[in-house]
Design an enzyme around this catalytic site. Structure first.
Site, mmCIF file in Angstrom:
data_model
loop_
_atom_site.group_PDB
_atom_site.id
_atom_site.type_symbol
_atom_site.label_atom_id
_atom_site.label_comp_id
_atom_site.label_asym_id
_atom_site.label_seq_id
_atom_site.Cartn_x
_atom_site.Cartn_y
_atom_site.Cartn_z
ATOM 1 N N GLU A 1 11.118 -9.367 -1.510
ATOM 2 C CA GLU A 1 10.383 -8.255 -0.919
ATOM 3 C C GLU A 1 8.961 -8.629 -0.574
ATOM 4 O OE1 GLU A 1 10.905 -4.294 -2.656
ATOM 5 O OE2 GLU A 1 12.093 -4.437 -0.825
ATOM 6 N N GLU B 1 -0.334 0.997 -6.391
ATOM 7 C CA GLU B 1 0.530 0.534 -5.302
ATOM 8 C C GLU B 1 0.758 -0.971 -5.384
ATOM 9 O OE1 GLU B 1 2.284 1.999 -3.101
ATOM 10 O OE2 GLU B 1 1.618 4.087 -3.281
ATOM 11 N N PRO C 1 -7.011 7.721 15.018
ATOM 12 C CA PRO C 1 -5.782 8.459 15.324
ATOM 13 C C PRO C 1 -4.875 7.488 16.076
ATOM 14 C CG PRO C 1 -7.742 9.611 16.135
ATOM 15 C CD PRO C 1 -8.179 8.241 15.737
ATOM 16 N N GLU D 1 4.505 -2.486 -5.780
ATOM 17 C CA GLU D 1 5.123 -3.225 -4.684
ATOM 18 C C GLU D 1 5.132 -4.728 -4.889
ATOM 19 O OE1 GLU D 1 3.511 -1.897 -0.956
ATOM 20 O OE2 GLU D 1 4.763 -0.087 -1.070
ATOM 21 N N GLY E 1 0.825 -1.198 0.000
ATOM 22 C CA GLY E 1 0.000 0.000 0.000
ATOM 23 C C GLY E 1 0.856 1.244 0.000
#
Lengths: 230, 230
Positions: free
Chosen positions: B117, B64, B85, B68, B48
């Site tokens: 990866e 993304e 938050p 990736e 992401g």
DNA sequence: GCAAAAGTGTTTATGTTACACCCATGT
DNA sequence: ACATGGGTGTAACATAAACACTTTTGC
């Protein structure tokens, strides 16, 4: 621990919008507000506004709902996030949409005067809406129609105590088709999470028994792998 | 038309994260990447990244994913938006989560070396994840388990041509229970949107017929108010 | 010829649909 | 007493569940 932020590109603005459903025994209604600022000044829109930095998305939705419609303590659930560039003429605004279900006794008095800021509209006869709010509303309606069939959220649109006929009329209004009274009651009561109260409606005809939804009982049944479906 | 923006308070950063599911005939797998930067450097995480100003959310997720994991042209659907938050130590970051379903032939070669990866992990044996990605992954799993029962998305996890046994094993893996072979086939074929091909598997035992999903046929059936459910 | 997976029908149980009349109340 | 909505059971039908053996292939 605060890690330095390596990303300082422009950010979209972030808002929440709420599709508020109500049911008055007749048809399904949606609460809309008249916009008091540009853009779309004077147009009908969903209640909503910008997300503050220190609040959760749910909190933002509840806060905006209360600020703009004085409605609080209702069923509220995240719906979908709308973020197409161009959905807001001011620039990039991404909106996390919610839908809410409110009981009749939690409805705001609309007054239906031109001065009122918020008003209920039947879903069958909606005015033009600001931004992409018509699309959001459609998404919410689809979700409601789908979800009501396998989750006990219908109760959130009725008074705490309600008659089986009211409950059936709610389903008929949302699903848009007639349902057989006997089969509906049979199936519903068989689930065993509606408990009869000792109260009855008063009025011109034979009184109807009032029931209430026993959430505790539902949860324990649901936990045992039982499936609600109407 | 561009209207001047009256809101210039701080904005959360906006990201997308993808839960990528794959099925290898054995169990359900999720594609994770090793983080190359702080925070959570070296930890496993969902692919992401940040949303650009000129792209839709869907486009951001696809971009993304390709950047990736080199995966593209797959089933991708918005899941939920996570915005508490504190979910990112760098500050306020709101993430629109997606889930993707990829066919075996679209899988990346993982190599399983320390240098790789991205790597597939069985959902039954997941490593600790960065941020709130474990929560996102659980949400995606719930959604997949729910949705696969009434939408024909299982095909997105199988090769274009597949055997009924493969299809059943997929359902058993996702739903986590055994299914009766005869009943499963009977019901599935009765829907009439699986078409037999002239090909068969080769191998050590009796060859199995290969089928393909006829989306056109499904769409027309679905449009006529028919309900898929397994 | 044997091991392994593919393929195939019937019976029983369960759930869904269709359907019509009496009941209790206010006026 | 009548108009109105409340409340109830049964039979036909459709769907789901349980269940075991034969077929085809590679080795």
């Amino acid at each position: 621990m605060l890690v330095p932020f390596t990303y300082d590109y422009p950010r979209p603005a972030l808002t929440v919008d709420c599709v508020v459903f109500g049911f008055d025994g007749d048809g399904l209604q949606v609460l809309l507000i008249r916009r008091g600022i540009e853009p779309h000044l004077g147009a009908w829109a969903l209640p909503g506004g910008f997300v503050h930095m220190e609040e959760t998305l749910d909190q933002a939705a509840r806060r905006e709902l209360e600020e703009e419609t004085h409605i609080k303590d209702v069923f509220l659930e995240q719906l979908f996030t709308f973020g197409n560039p161009g959905r807001d003429p001011r620039g990039r605004v991404v909106s996390v949409a919610y839908y809410a279900l409110v009981r009749p006794d939690q409805h705001t008095a609309t007054g239906d005067t031109d001065a009122s800021e918020a008003a209920w509209h039947p879903v069958e006869k909606l005015p033009a809406l600001a931004f992409d709010h018509a699309e959001i509303l459609c998404t919410a309606l689809d979700r409601l129609r789908g979800k009501i069939r396998y989750q006990p959220i219908g109760f959130e649109l009725l008074p705490k105590h309600f008659t089986l006929t009211q409950f059936q009329e709610l389903y008929e209004a949302i699903l848009g088709r007639r349902i057989d009274k006997r089969n509906f009651r049979k199936k519903l009561l068989a689930f065993d999470f509606l408990v009869p109260t000792d109260d009855f409606t008063a009025g011109a005809h034979r009184p109807a028994r009032l029931y209430r939804f026993d959430r505790r009982r539902y949860d324990s049944l649901a936990h045992k792998g039982f499936l609600f479906e109407l």
